[in-house]
Design an enzyme around this catalytic site. Structure first.
Site, PDB file in Angstrom:
ATOM      1  N   SER A 141       0.967  -1.218   0.127  1.00  0.00           N
ATOM      2  CA  SER A 141      -0.093  -0.104  -0.125  1.00  0.00           C
ATOM      3  C   SER A 141       0.855   1.272   0.078  1.00  0.00           C
ATOM      4  O   SER A 141       2.257   0.921   0.452  1.00  0.00           O
ATOM      5  CB  SER A 141      -0.804   0.026   1.188  1.00  0.00           C
ATOM      6  OG  SER A 141      -1.489   1.142   1.423  1.00  0.00           O
ATOM      7  N   TYR A 154      -2.441   0.057  10.658  1.00  0.00           N
ATOM      8  CA  TYR A 154      -2.269  -0.563   9.230  1.00  0.00           C
ATOM      9  C   TYR A 154      -0.783   0.123   8.646  1.00  0.00           C
ATOM     10  O   TYR A 154      -0.369  -0.661   8.029  1.00  0.00           O
ATOM     11  CB  TYR A 154      -3.537   0.250   8.493  1.00  0.00           C
ATOM     12  CG  TYR A 154      -3.484  -0.044   6.874  1.00  0.00           C
ATOM     13  CD1 TYR A 154      -3.614  -1.456   6.629  1.00  0.00           C
ATOM     14  CD2 TYR A 154      -3.571   0.875   6.077  1.00  0.00           C
ATOM     15  CE1 TYR A 154      -3.797  -1.886   5.398  1.00  0.00           C
ATOM     16  CE2 TYR A 154      -3.619   0.441   4.836  1.00  0.00           C
ATOM     17  CZ  TYR A 154      -3.673  -1.001   4.313  1.00  0.00           C
ATOM     18  OH  TYR A 154      -3.828  -1.400   2.931  1.00  0.00           O
TER      19      TYR A 154
HETATM   20  C1  8X3 Z   1      -4.889   1.452   1.293  1.00  0.00           C
HETATM   21  C2  8X3 Z   1      -4.712   2.946   1.007  1.00  0.00           C
HETATM   22  O1  8X3 Z   1      -4.851   5.171   1.732  1.00  0.00           O
HETATM   23  O2  8X3 Z   1      -6.228   3.595   2.756  1.00  0.00           O
HETATM   24  O3  8X3 Z   1      -4.080   0.560   1.125  1.00  0.00           O
HETATM   25  O4  8X3 Z   1      -4.216   3.624   3.516  1.00  0.00           O
HETATM   26  S1  8X3 Z   1      -4.953   3.883   2.307  1.00  0.00           S
END
Ligand code: 8X3
Length: 255
Positions: A141, A154
């Site tokens: 990502s 994340y």
């Molecule tokens: C997804 C991109 O911008 O939501 O992997 O982190 S974001």
């Protein structure tokens, strides 16, 4: 330009979104594909639609991963064995700041994004090495290299998956395994935002509101298909892919 002559792939995260679109894209280009994900009913539909083989299991469970390796050895026995592993399973849970981070969300994100990727790669490396022209593609990502408020868990998981990918490229070059990282920004998929926001549909839709042309799963699948379809000596190390409307993680144009 010569194409990659190998065409036996395992794709994880295949029951929806980018994983599902990748299975469709590779099948359309004549690849033999094993679609792997937890939800057998969705995989079965995808298998009958595309002709992919389906195998249900969880990337975080060693027994499921070992069973997948056996299934792949059997399925690809007559066509040279697995040559391409595409790790798409992953996801986000929560948008809490560090101050209120929830252990269970962080645990889940580390398990799926980091440990799942590790388990799949470790299990398939012997087969990919012995093939002689292996490819591993990890879907990370833009969150894997740029942190943002509310992204810490994340970010930490995706930074970890990015680090694993970078070390792997160094370690496996001598075995002629290329290691590709595809790092998407905002992609409008059926489930990513919904899962992250605990099933809140309105909040999930607000993420994409006013963005004229967000990336779709098929757009990212095109990039994945292109990267693994290139002649094997060409390694696209790290591909960042965003919609034009998102010039950077912090700059999203809404109309
Ligand atoms: C997804 C991109 O911008 O939501 O992997 O982190 S974001």
């Amino acid at each position: 330009m010569p194409e990659n002559s190998s065409k036996n792939a395992v794709v994880t995260g295949a029951s929806s979104g980018i994983g599902q679109a990748t299975v469709r894209r590779l099948r359309a280009e004549g690849w033999n594909v094993i679609a792997f994900a937890r939800r057998a009913d969705r995989l079965d539909h995808l298998a009958s639609e595309t002709g992919a083989a389906a195998f249900a299991g969880d990337v975080t469970k060693d027994d499921d991963v070992a069973a997948l390796v056996g299934f792949a050895a059997h399925t690809f026995a007559g066509s040279g064995g697995i040559d391409t592993l595409i790790n798409i399973a992953g996801g986000a849970r929560g948008t809490d700041h560090v101050a209120t981070a929830r252990d269970e969300d962080w645990d889940w994100m580390f398990q799926v994004n980091v440990m799942g990727t590790l388990k799949l790669i470790r299990a398939f490396l012997p087969a990919l090495r012995s093939h002689g022209r292996g490819t591993i593609l990890n879907l990370t990502s833009t969150a894997a290299t740029t942190a943002y408020e509310g992204g810490s868990g994340y970010n930490a998981a995706k930074f970890g998956q990015h680090a694993l990918t970078s070390a792997l490229r160094l370690e496996e070059a001598e075995h002629n395994i290329r290691v590709i990282e595809v790092a998407p920004g905002l992609v409008q998929t059926e489930e990513f935002a919904l899962n992250r926001l605990g099933g809140d549909r309105e909040a999930a839709q607000r993420i994409y509101q006013g963005v004229a042309e967000p990336l779709m799963a098929e757009d990212v699948a095109d990039v994945v298909g292109y990267a693994v379809g290139l002649a094997h000596h060409i390694n696209l190390d790290h591909i960042t892919v965003r919609p034009v409307a998102q010039a950077a993680a912090h700059k999203l144009i809404r109309r």
